[in-house]
Design an enzyme around this catalytic site. Structure first.
Site, PDB file in Angstrom:
ATOM      1  N   TYR A 146       0.838  -1.199   0.000  1.00  0.00           N
ATOM      2  CA  TYR A 146       0.000   0.000   0.000  1.00  0.00           C
ATOM      3  C   TYR A 146       0.874   1.251   0.000  1.00  0.00           C
ATOM      4  O   TYR A 146       0.655   2.176  -0.788  1.00  0.00           O
ATOM      5  CB  TYR A 146      -0.918  -0.015   1.226  1.00  0.00           C
ATOM      6  N   LYS A 190       1.010   4.085  -3.043  1.00  0.00           N
ATOM      7  CA  LYS A 190       0.646   5.490  -2.858  1.00  0.00           C
ATOM      8  C   LYS A 190       1.834   6.414  -3.140  1.00  0.00           C
ATOM      9  O   LYS A 190       1.653   7.540  -3.623  1.00  0.00           O
ATOM     10  CB  LYS A 190       0.103   5.718  -1.448  1.00  0.00           C
TER      11      LYS A 190
END
Length: 226
Positions: free
Chosen positions: A163, A167
């Protein structure tokens, strides 16, 4: 000039991916309140249809569409349906996202690929598909939802390296695309939210809530003593 006039979006059209719940739905509601017509999409179309009922209460037209952002054809279908219904696309909010909690030494390639394909590749594919329409129009606004997690590493309490990496990629991609499309009068920006209570963050927040509260108290104490 009041706030409504300042941010009036009457006559504008927005697509919000991941718009059926969480931050995506909150952003869709904000756009609806300002008068924008909407196309919201997510993997579960039934959730979009429920969300669309709320959005229509603001008096705006709303399309509810199913879309897995890992699927290029599904994204192109959303863009085609939106253009057919409204004739233009002025705003894109890329909010669809997933996470996977696992230590990096145990994370499988399938788990890693799912997160990167959704959060980063999905953002690329939606920007690409909508960008074609915006380039033809000569105008457009794109907002990619990144995260503070994309600005650096996280503690061992949060095992979500995929994650964080995705991002970080969204942030770098946004900066590059902003340079590339500036000459087409298309503004591309990213928002990096911190902790918000959503369906996706519920598990992590259960771990981090006390730490966040403790840090907030320490910040206040530090401010008082300075």
């Amino acid at each position: 000039m009041n706030v409504k006039n300042l941010f009036d979006l009457t006559g504008r059209v927005a697509i919000v991916s991941g718009g059926s719940m969480g931050l995506g739905l909150q952003m869709a509601e904000g756009l609806a309140e300002m008068g924008a017509s909407l196309a919201i999409c997510a993997r579960k179309k039934e959730r979009c249809e429920e969300a669309a009922k709320t959005l229509r209460s603001h008096g705006v037209q709303t399309l509810a569409l199913g879309c897995d952002v890992k699927d290029k054809a599904a994204i192109e279908h959303v863009v085609e349906e939106t253009m057919a219904e409204f004739g233009r696309i002025d705003v894109l909010v890329n909010s669809a996202g997933v996470s996977w909690g696992a230590p990096i030494e145990e994370m499988t390639l399938e788990q890693w690929d799912k997160v990167l394909s959704t959060n980063l590749t999905g953002t690329f594919l939606f920007c690409q598909a909508v960008g074609r329409a915006m380039v033809a129009q000569g105008t457009g606004k794109i907002v990619n939802i990144a995260s503070v997690a994309g600005l650096g590493g996280s503690s061992t309490e949060l095992q979500a390296s995929g994650y964080n990496a995705s991002k970080g990629g969204v942030i770098a991609f946004t900066k590059d695309l902003a340079c590339k499309w500036a000459t087409n009068n298309i503004q591309v920006n990213a928002i990096a939210p911190g902790w918000f209570p959503t369906h996706m963050s519920a598990g992590s927040l259960s771990v981090m809530r006390s730490r966040c509260s403790r840090k907030s108290r320490l910040d206040v104490l530090e401010a008082i003593t300075i």
